[in-house]
Design a protein around this motif. Structure first.
Motif, PDB file in Angstrom:
ATOM      1  N   ALA A  60       8.099   1.758   0.030  1.00  0.00           N
ATOM      2  CA  ALA A  60       6.723   1.267  -0.122  1.00  0.00           C
ATOM      3  C   ALA A  60       5.958   1.302   1.191  1.00  0.00           C
ATOM      4  O   ALA A  60       4.745   1.549   1.211  1.00  0.00           O
ATOM      5  CB  ALA A  60       6.728  -0.147  -0.691  1.00  0.00           C
ATOM      6  N   SER A  61       6.657   1.048   2.310  1.00  0.00           N
ATOM      7  CA  SER A  61       5.974   1.092   3.610  1.00  0.00           C
ATOM      8  C   SER A  61       5.505   2.507   3.928  1.00  0.00           C
ATOM      9  O   SER A  61       4.412   2.709   4.473  1.00  0.00           O
ATOM     10  CB  SER A  61       6.907   0.574   4.714  1.00  0.00           C
ATOM     11  N   GLN A  62       6.330   3.511   3.575  1.00  0.00           N
ATOM     12  CA  GLN A  62       5.918   4.908   3.752  1.00  0.00           C
ATOM     13  C   GLN A  62       4.761   5.250   2.806  1.00  0.00           C
ATOM     14  O   GLN A  62       3.788   5.902   3.202  1.00  0.00           O
ATOM     15  CB  GLN A  62       7.084   5.847   3.461  1.00  0.00           C
ATOM     16  N   ALA A  63       4.893   4.791   1.562  1.00  0.00           N
ATOM     17  CA  ALA A  63       3.869   5.092   0.567  1.00  0.00           C
ATOM     18  C   ALA A  63       2.523   4.490   0.956  1.00  0.00           C
ATOM     19  O   ALA A  63       1.472   5.114   0.772  1.00  0.00           O
ATOM     20  CB  ALA A  63       4.309   4.565  -0.806  1.00  0.00           C
ATOM     21  N   ALA A  64       2.540   3.272   1.508  1.00  0.00           N
ATOM     22  CA  ALA A  64       1.291   2.601   1.896  1.00  0.00           C
ATOM     23  C   ALA A  64       0.555   3.400   2.967  1.00  0.00           C
ATOM     24  O   ALA A  64      -0.677   3.545   2.913  1.00  0.00           O
ATOM     25  CB  ALA A  64       1.585   1.190   2.390  1.00  0.00           C
ATOM     26  N   ILE A  65       1.299   3.930   3.938  1.00  0.00           N
ATOM     27  CA  ILE A  65       0.677   4.743   4.997  1.00  0.00           C
ATOM     28  C   ILE A  65       0.047   5.990   4.395  1.00  0.00           C
ATOM     29  O   ILE A  65      -1.083   6.367   4.722  1.00  0.00           O
ATOM     30  CB  ILE A  65       1.725   5.120   6.066  1.00  0.00           C
ATOM     31  N   ALA A  66       0.797   6.647   3.490  1.00  0.00           N
ATOM     32  CA  ALA A  66       0.287   7.865   2.859  1.00  0.00           C
ATOM     33  C   ALA A  66      -0.951   7.560   2.013  1.00  0.00           C
ATOM     34  O   ALA A  66      -1.929   8.318   2.029  1.00  0.00           O
ATOM     35  CB  ALA A  66       1.379   8.498   1.990  1.00  0.00           C
TER      36      ALA A  66
END
Length: 698
Positions: free
Chosen positions: A296-302
Motif C-alpha cells: 500500500a505504501s508503494q501504491a500510494a506513491i504511484a
C-alpha cells in the motif's frame, strides 16, 4: 544411578518373560507395557506411540515379524528388537532386512539388553532431533522462498505501478496485484473525495457494479471509514466474532475475513485498499497484513504521482481549450453560436452533457431560457422568477433553478448533478448558465469556477464586440453625414445664386426658364443627398456579419454571366484562400456589381474581365486586408479624370448619374476599407477593393 527414560512395549507369549523384563526395565526408569499376544500388540502399536518395541519372534497367529512390519508401517523410524530361542542366520538376515534394530538370543543377558536399549533409544532421539532440524530447515526454506517471492512480487508490482501514468489504469492494476499477491477473492480501492470527505470505490475485483457505483462511506463510519480516519491497518479474522464491527457486517458485508489498509503518503491519507476472503479459505494472517501494508505504501506513491500527472495533463488540456475558446470567440457572429462552441469545448474537460443558457431581465426580475444544448427538445419556454440578489447567491440560485427543473422530465432524474452560476460581464449580470450530466457526477468547485469564467469572459467579449461595432457604425455614420452635409452646401449655394439672378432677370422669360431648370436640378440633388442621410439612419444599414467573401464574389459574377456572354467577354479568376471577414453582404454586393458593370460597359467590343482575391499585410495601416481586384481590357480612363472618378455626379457617360463610384467609395469606407484604381487609356482599368480581415481594424 542415572535413571533411563522411554516408553517400551514388551511382547512375549511367556508370562514369566514379560514380567521379568518389565521388572528389570521399570527398575532403571523405563515406562514398560507388556502384551502376550501378537494381535493385541499390533492394536497397541496402532493406538499408542512407543519409543521401542521388544518382541519374541516365535508366537502363535501373529509373530514377531508381523509386529515388526506393523511398527515400521506406522513409523519408518520405529525401533524393534527381536528375541528368539531358535536363532538362525536366515531369520537374523530377514529381521535386519525388514528394519529390526537388533536381533538377540535367549536367554538374554540383562546388561546386554540394557545396553542395546540405551543405544537404540539414543539413536532414535538423535534421528528425531535430526529429522526435526531437517523439518524446521525445510519450513524455513519454504518461508524464505515465500518471502523472496513476496519481495519479488512487491518489486515487480512497484516496477509495474511506477510505469503507469493513467490513474484509472493504475488503480485497476493495484487491485489486481494486491488480490494476486495476497491471494484474496475480492479487492477494492476507495479514494477520499474532497471536500465531501467520503470514500468512493474507484476500482474493484469481485464486486457487483451497483455496489461500486452506489457506495459512499463517511470517514469514521464502517471499516474502511474507520481505517481512513485512524490511518492504521486493520485485520479481521472472522467479522462475525469481531465485537466492534459485527453489527456493521450484517448490513454491509457478506464476508468473514478481511484486510483494510490505508493508502498514505507522508501525513496525507488518499484512501484505503480492501481485501476479503482468502482463496484458500483460511483467515488472513499478520504476514498478509504486513505484506499488504508494504504494498500500500508503494501504491500510494504511484497514485499520488499519477494524480498529479493527471492534474497537470488536465491543466494543459484546460489551457489548450481556453486558448482555443479565446482565439475563436471573436470569429463567431452571435451569442447562440458562441454558446454552442463553448458547450462543445467545455465537454472535453468537464463531464457535462447538457447546458441551459438563461437571459436576465432586470425590468421583469426573471430568467428566460435563450439557448440549450444536449437535449432532444430544444424548443422550451422556460422562465424562472428570481431577484438579482438571489441569482448572486449560489445556494439560492441553485435551489431556484432545481426547483423549476423538477417539472422537466429531461432534468428531474439527475438534478443532483445540475450546477448553475451567474454570467457577469463588465460588472453587469447578463444571465445564468446551468450544466448537468446524466451520470450523476458532481461537478467540482474548480470546474464550476472554470465554466463560470469561460461563460462570463465570452459574454464580456461579445458585449465588447457589440460596443465596438456600434461605435464603428456611429463613427462611420458621422463621417458620412459630415461629408454629405458638406455636399449639401453646394446645391444650396447654387440655388441661392440662381434665385438672385432670377430676381434680377424676372422679366426675361427665356432666362426664367433656364434658372428654374437649374433650381430644379439642384433640388433633385438635395433630394438624393437627403435620401442618403435617411439611409444612413437605418440601424441595419451597416450591420456586419462574418462571411466568406468568395461566396459574395461568385454570386455577383453569376448575376452578370449573361452580360459577359452577350458582350463576348471572357472571365479569368485568380481566387486565393482568404479568411472570412465582417461585411454587410447587400452593401458589398452593390460595390461589386457597380465596379463589374462599369468594367463590362468599358468593353463594348468584348475583352477579358479579370477577377482576383488575396489577403495581405498592410504595413502602413498595420493590419491584414483582403483585396478584391476587378480589371478590364476596355477603353481606360483619361489621366485628367482619374482623380475625379469618386466625386459625386462626375461622369463621362452620356446617361450616367455620377453616383455609382461615389457610393462604392462610401460603402467601402464604412467597412473600414479603401478603394484604389489603376488605368491606362486604351488598355484598361483595374479597381482594388481593400477590406480589413479583422473586425477590430474597422
Amino acid at each position: 544411578m542415572e535413571k533411563e527414560y522411554g516408553k517400551i512395549l514388551v511382547v512375549d507369549d511367556e508370562t514369566r518373560m514379560c514380567e521379568s523384563l518389565k521388572t528389570l526395565l521399570s527398575g532403571v526408569g523405563y515406562d514398560v507395557t507388556t502384551v502376550r499376544e501378537g494381535e493385541k500388540a499390533i492394536e497397541k502399536i496402532n493406538k499408542d506411540d512407543f519409543d521401542l518395541v521388544i518382541t519374541d519372534i516365535k508366537m502363535p497367529r501373529f509373530d514377531g515379524m508381523d509386529i515388526l512390519k506393523s511398527a515400521r508401517s506406522k513409523d519408518q523410524e520405529a525401533l524393534v528388537i527381536l528375541m528368539t530361542g531358535f536363532a538362525s542366520l536366515e531369520s537374523a538376515v530377514s529381521a535386519i532386512n525388514q528394519g529390526a534394530y537388533d536381533y538377540l538370543m535367549k536367554p538374554i543377558e540383562f546388561s546386554d539388553l540394557k545396553l542395546t536399549i540405551r543405544r537404540g533409544l539414543e539413536k532414535r532421539r538423535s534421528d528425531q532431533a535430526r529429522n526435526k532440524l531437517l523439518t524446521e530447515l525445510k519450513e524455513k526454506n519454504l518461508e524464505l522462498r515465500k518471502r523472496v517471492a513476496e519481495l519479488d512480487a512487491l518489486y515487480q508490482a512497484g516496477k509495474s505501478l511506477s510505469s503507469t501514468e493513467d490513474l484509472g489504469v493504475l488503480l485497476d492494476r493495484i487491485v489486481s496485484l494486491a488480490t494476486e499477491v495476497i491471494g484474496a477473492k475480492t479487492g477494492s480501492i476507495m479514494l477520499i473525495q474532497r471536500p465531501e470527505n467520503v470514500l468512493t470505490i474507484k476500482s474493484a475485483i469481485g464486486l457487483d457494479s451497483k455496489i461500486i457505483e452506489g457506495t459512499k462511506l463517511e470517514l469514521g463510519k464502517s471499516i474502511a471509514g474507520y481505517v481512513a480516519q485512524n490511518e492504521t491497518p486493520l485485520i479481521i479474522e472472522d467479522i462475525e466474532k469481531d465485537r466492534k464491527f459485527k453489527r456493521l457486517s450484517k448490513k454491509h458485508y457478506a464476508t468473514k475475513s478481511l484486510l483494510c489498509v490505508p493508502l498514505k503518503i507522508k501525513e496525507r491519507v488518499l484512501g484505503v485498499i480492501n481485501l476479503s476472503d482468502k482463496i484458500t479459505g483460511m483467515p488472513f494472517s499478520q504476514d498478509d497484513l504486513r505484506l499488504l501494508t508494504t504494498f500500500a505504501s508503494q501504491a500510494a506513491i504511484a497514485i499520488d504521482d499519477a494524480y498529479h500527472f493527471e492534474q497537470s495533463r488536465k491543466k494543459v488540456e484546460e489551457l489548450s481549450i481556453l486558448y482555443d475558446i479565446a482565439s475563436t470567440l471573436s470569429t463567431l457572429e452571435n451569442f447562440e453560436r458562441i454558446s454552442d462552441f463553448i458547450f462543445e469545448r467545455v465537454k472535453k474537460i468537464v463531464e457535462i452533457d447538457s447546458a441551459l443558457w438563461f437571459e436576465w431581465s432586470e425590468k421583469e426580475q426573471k430568467l428566460s431560457l435563450a439557448f440549450c444544448q444536449g437535449l432532444e427538445n430544444t424548443k422550451r419556454d422556460l422562465q424562472i422568477s428570481l431577484e438579482k440578489q438571489e441569482i448572486l447567491d449560489s445556494d439560492k440560485l441553485n435551489t431556484g433553478i432545481k426547483g423549476k427543473l423538477e417539472e422537466d422530465s429531461d432534468f428531474s432524474q439527475y438534478l443532483d448533478s445540475v450546477s448553475s452560476f451567474p454570467i457577469i460581464a463588465e460588472g453587469i449580470l447578463h444571465g445564468v448558465l446551468s450544466v448537468g450530466n446524466r451520470a450523476h457526477k458532481i461537478i467540482s468547485e474548480d470546474q464550476k469556477h472554470l465554466i463560470s469564467i469561460i461563460a462570463s469572459q465570452a459574454a464580456s467579449l461579445y458585449e465588447r464586440q457589440k460596443s465596438i461595432l456600434n461605435a464603428t457604425r456611429l463613427l462611420t455614420m458621422g463621417n458620412m453625414v459630415s461629408e454629405i452635409t458638406h455636399d449639401l452646401k453646394k446645391p444650396l449655394t447654387n440655388i441661392k445664386g440662381t434665385l438672385q439672378l432670377l430676381k434680377e432677370k424676372w422679366s426675361d422669360t427665356e432666362a426664367k426658364e433656364k434658372y428654374f431648370d437649374m433650381v430644379e436640378q439642384e433640388i433633385f440633388r438635395l433630394n438624393d443627398l437627403t435620401r442618403e442621410i435617411v439611409n444612413f439612419s437605418n440601424p441595419n444599414k451597416y450591420e456586419l456579419e462574418r462571411k466568406d467573401i468568395r461566396l459574395s464574389l461568385d454570386r455577383a459574377l453569376n448575376l452578370v454571366k449573361r452580360d459577359l456572354d452577350t458582350r463576348k467577354i471572357s472571365l479569368k479568376k485568380d481566387l486565393q484562400e482568404v479568411p472570412s471577414i465582417f461585411i454587410n453582404e447587400n452593401e458589398i454586393m452593390e460595390v461589386l456589381l457597380n465596379i463589374i458593370l462599369n468594367a463590362i460597359e468599358a468593353m463594348p467590343e468584348g475583352g477579358e474581365l479579370q477577377v482576383s482575391l488575396k489577403s495581405y499585410q498592410d504595413p502602413k495601416k498595420k493590419g491584414q486586408f483582403v483585396q478584391i481586384g476587378i480589371a478590364d481590357t476596355g477603353c481606360g480612363i483619361a489621366p485628367e479624370n482619374l482623380n475625379r472618378i469618386f466625386d459625386r455626379y462626375f461622369t463621362t457617360k452620356k446617361e450616367g448619374t455620377g453616383l455609382g463610384l461615389a457610393v462604392v467609395e462610401r460603402i467601402v469606407k464604412a467597412h473600414g476599407g479603401f478603394v484604389s484604381v489603376k488605368s491606362e487609356l486604351g488598355k484598361g482599368t483595374s479597381f482594388f477593393v481593400n477590406l480589413p480581415a479583422e473586425q477590430n481594424s474597422l
